[in-house]
Enzyme design. Structure first.
Site, mmCIF file in Angstrom:
data_model
loop_
_atom_site.group_PDB
_atom_site.id
_atom_site.type_symbol
_atom_site.label_atom_id
_atom_site.label_comp_id
_atom_site.label_asym_id
_atom_site.label_seq_id
_atom_site.Cartn_x
_atom_site.Cartn_y
_atom_site.Cartn_z
ATOM 1 N N ASN A 1 -10.413 -2.723 -6.773
ATOM 2 C CA ASN A 1 -9.571 -1.778 -7.514
ATOM 3 C C ASN A 1 -10.142 -1.375 -8.879
ATOM 4 O OD1 ASN A 1 -6.394 -3.028 -6.220
ATOM 5 N ND2 ASN A 1 -7.617 -1.280 -5.549
ATOM 6 N N TRP A 2 -11.137 -2.127 -9.373
ATOM 7 C CA TRP A 2 -11.778 -1.744 -10.645
ATOM 8 C C TRP A 2 -12.473 -0.401 -10.539
ATOM 9 C CZ3 TRP A 2 -10.232 -4.549 -14.595
ATOM 10 C CH2 TRP A 2 -9.907 -5.890 -14.407
ATOM 11 N N ASP B 1 0.825 -1.210 0.000
ATOM 12 C CA ASP B 1 0.000 0.000 0.000
ATOM 13 C C ASP B 1 0.862 1.265 0.000
ATOM 14 O OD1 ASP B 1 -2.266 1.532 0.048
ATOM 15 O OD2 ASP B 1 -2.806 1.095 2.126
HETATM 16 C C1 FPP Z 1 -1.808 0.321 -3.408
HETATM 17 O O1 FPP Z 1 -1.358 1.634 -3.482
HETATM 18 C C2 FPP Z 1 -1.358 -0.456 -4.527
HETATM 19 C C3 FPP Z 1 -2.162 -0.989 -5.506
HETATM 20 C C4 FPP Z 1 -3.605 -0.853 -5.532
HETATM 21 C C5 FPP Z 1 -1.618 -1.738 -6.615
HETATM 22 C C6 FPP Z 1 -0.380 -2.497 -6.309
HETATM 23 C C7 FPP Z 1 0.396 -2.509 -7.537
HETATM 24 C C8 FPP Z 1 1.725 -2.628 -7.624
HETATM 25 C C9 FPP Z 1 2.643 -2.839 -6.493
HETATM 26 C C10 FPP Z 1 2.380 -2.497 -8.923
HETATM 27 C C11 FPP Z 1 1.925 -3.448 -9.921
HETATM 28 C C12 FPP Z 1 2.094 -4.829 -9.503
HETATM 29 C C13 FPP Z 1 2.609 -5.755 -10.269
HETATM 30 C C14 FPP Z 1 2.653 -7.150 -9.778
HETATM 31 C C15 FPP Z 1 3.163 -5.458 -11.585
HETATM 32 P P1 FPP Z 1 -2.433 2.792 -3.568
HETATM 33 O O2 FPP Z 1 -2.579 3.172 -4.997
HETATM 34 O O3 FPP Z 1 -3.701 2.370 -2.907
HETATM 35 O O4 FPP Z 1 -1.719 3.893 -2.765
HETATM 36 P P2 FPP Z 1 -2.405 5.077 -1.931
HETATM 37 O O5 FPP Z 1 -3.179 4.437 -0.826
HETATM 38 O O6 FPP Z 1 -1.231 5.857 -1.442
HETATM 39 O O7 FPP Z 1 -3.262 5.857 -2.896
#
Ligand code: FPP
Length: 252
Positions: free
Chosen positions: A72-73, A24
């Site tokens: 996440n969609w 996260d």
């Molecule tokens: C959470 O950060 C992360 C995600 C929803 C996606 C995780 C993706 C990756 C680590 C990269 C892609 C993965 C692979 C396997 C290629 P957030 O966007 O919720 O962060 P925030 O809470 O700070 O907004």
């Protein structure tokens, strides 16, 4: 796992066999740098490469990472498509880079909603790494703990419907065996970065007895050393004595 010696004089935890991670904080990492969110995800994917390497070096048997949830969609089309592009790129990168280290790649979640080419890539990579007997990296994609339980329960309900199983004979083991993680030991340790302290629909059944470790670091900043700190805390920090993990998987 709590171990006692013959004289029951001391107990210590062995290395976890299975670590689960909620990666996260990519968005906040990007925001702090005035970058688009997708730059945060890219940095997150790179960070994962280092963590796979570290976990493998430390002798962890299973690493499960939450890369894309059923929720996440709801993010913008632009962000979803950026994450999907990173998947296309990094699934290949992880597979190619860690093949020589005997790392097996496995995806959990309902991949049927992903683009056809990504589904094909996953099937290919899983097939090509199926014989690896080192660490297994389980990447959670379109994964939700409730959805996984729903899919598993449907399988068992069908068996009941067909008269192959009596409802009252359903055991916890049978439930474990219809989940995406069938055959994989439950995680002893779950790590979440970015200071958030929630499960967010991750491995709801499997985390029943896990230890939780919350890091203030944003995921792209999370390093092998942070992973080692989490493991050492799990093992019991009082046993560290200024040391690091040894090759024999003991805390010195
Ligand atoms: C959470 O950060 C992360 C995600 C929803 C996606 C995780 C993706 C990756 C680590 C990269 C892609 C993965 C692979 C396997 C290629 P957030 O966007 O919720 O962060 P925030 O809470 O700070 O907004």
């Amino acid at each position: 796992m709590l171990l006692s010696d013959k004289n029951n004089q001391k107990s210590e935890k062995k290395l976890p066999q299975h670590i689960a991670i909620i990666m996260d904080g990519n968005g906040r990492w990007a925001k702090k740098r005035a970058l688009p969110r997708k730059a945060g995800h890219k940095a997150g994917a790179k960070a994962l490469e280092g963590i796979i390497e570290g976990a493998n070096e430390m002798g962890i048997r299973h690493l499960t990472v939450y890369a894309f949830s059923t929720e996440n969609w709801k993010r913008s089309e632009d962000e979803v498509s950026a994450i999907m592009d990173l998947l296309r790129q990094y699934l290949k990168t992880y597979f190619t880079r860690f093949q020589k280290d005997n790392v097996r790649m496995h995806v959990i979640g309902d991949i049927s909603r992903l683009d056809q080419d990504i589904q094909e890539q996953i099937i290919e990579i899983e097939k090509l790494s199926a014989d690896k007997d080192g660490m297994t990296v389980h990447i959670a994609l379109n994964y939700g703990g409730r959805d996984e339980l729903r899919r598993g329960i449907t399988v068992l309900a069908k068996r009941v419907e067909e008269g192959k199983l009596r409802a009252e004979e359903i055991t916890e083991e049978m439930i474990s065996n219809v989940l995406d993680t069938a055959g994989v030991p439950d995680p002893e340790l779950m790590i979440r970065t970015s200071g958030e302290e929630r499960i967010s629909n991750f491995l709801l059944w499997q985390l029943a007895y896990s230890e939780f470790y919350f890091s203030e670091k944003l995921w792209p900043d999370f390093t092998k050393e942070d992973l080692e700190d989490a493991i050492l805390q799990y093992c019991g920090r009082e046993r560290r004595f200024g040391g690091r993990l040894t090759e024999s998987n003991e805390v010195k």
